[in-house]
Design an enzyme around this catalytic site. Sequence first.
Site, PDB file in Angstrom:
ATOM      1  N   CYS A   1     -24.285  -3.625   1.645  1.00 54.59           N
ATOM      2  CA  CYS A   1     -23.528  -2.400   1.892  1.00 54.59           C
ATOM      3  C   CYS A   1     -24.444  -1.325   2.478  1.00 54.59           C
ATOM      4  O   CYS A   1     -25.456  -0.974   1.853  1.00 54.59           O
ATOM      5  CB  CYS A   1     -22.892  -1.897   0.594  1.00 54.59           C
ATOM      6  SG  CYS A   1     -21.979  -0.348   0.799  1.00 54.59           S
TER       7      CYS A   1
ATOM      8  N   ASP B   1       0.820  -1.222   0.000  1.00 54.50           N
ATOM      9  CA  ASP B   1       0.000   0.000   0.000  1.00 54.50           C
ATOM     10  C   ASP B   1       0.847   1.262   0.000  1.00 54.50           C
ATOM     11  O   ASP B   1       0.409   2.296   0.498  1.00 54.50           O
ATOM     12  CB  ASP B   1      -0.918   0.044   1.229  1.00 54.50           C
ATOM     13  CG  ASP B   1      -2.074  -0.925   1.123  1.00 54.50           C
ATOM     14  OD1 ASP B   1      -2.324  -1.439   0.034  1.00 54.50           O
ATOM     15  OD2 ASP B   1      -2.716  -1.177   2.158  1.00 54.50           O
TER      16      ASP B   1
END
Length: 376
Positions: A199, A135
């Site tokens: 979600c 990352d």
Amino acid sequence: MNYQELAQKIKLWGQELGFQKVGITDVDLSQHEAQLQRWLDLGYHGNMDWMARHGMMRARPNELHPGTIRVISVRMDYLPPQAKFASDLDDRTQAYISRYALGRDYHKLIRNQLKKLGQKIEQEVGQFGYRPFVDSAPILERPLAQKAGLGWAGKHSLILDKEAGSWFFLGELLIDLPLPTDEPQINQCGKCTACMTSCPTGAIVEEGVVDARLCISYLTIEFDGIIPEELRSKMGNRIYGCDDCQLVCPWNREADISKEASFFRRDIFQNASLIQLFQWNEPEFLKNMEGSAIRRIGHIQWLRNIAVALGNAPYDAEILEVLQQRLGLSDNLDIHIQWALKQQQQKQQDIEANLARNAKLERLVRIIRKGLPRDA
């Protein structure tokens, strides 16, 4: 050099270093460039300007580290023991923190292990070019992991493995050795859309596509501005990240618990009440979050996230008190505190109105009973 044999050794060394799976792929991600550009053009990256700033370099690892012809992609499981998903989400007085962030920051740990893997290869083959990433660079790690055989891209855009689900971190070691590559896994999501329908904010706008501007993980971690009012009530008690799309995924039912103690839940998060966490001053926040990925969002954003969660919590007079105590630290924070105060005050009014209605009904019942015969 026998590169096939070297590839097998690399996978074995990777497992010895704590990676649950190691795969190898080439650097051709050209088929993902159009999708990446469309995602950027639609503004789905929100205020993550670096996504657009690096352009197509994200899909070209050889531009990121010249000379790269292969990528070693690794997986490290992070699901902690006693994950307590249901209890943390159902009790709105407790803080929900994404399971990956309950322990120590994974970036340094995985990067160090990747560096050790590079050194191990160097001992075997002599000097060669390599560079580890976790990352920490503009690179499409999920498509690389998919090509390397670590899994397939689920409809929530995360990498899924039939044995490990999606509870794992990814890392990459860019190298200049022509190692044999692995075969991608077959997508096994089928017709399942559980992640999309679960979600809370509808952030998965189409299969494999997430609008970060709606995503609770983005809102609580990457976004330091004013959270849209229409999304605040949907955030519930999630103060750092969100795991909902993973929680409902059938492939996560049998996922292994991580053996890496660094990812286990910190003691301070064993019973993390929102009120308690909201009362940390900045020195306490920095001390308690030392070595944690959470530390990087800073104290004000931490308070902002908790303020929203306190607004969503059941009415409590103490919540009103601690919210008012934090007014004045920043204009951004004040906006969220004022919203939370209104939510709590509305709940207080609703409770009082219900009590008044119940009291009125009780009086009516008593009046009616007085007028009835004794044997009624």
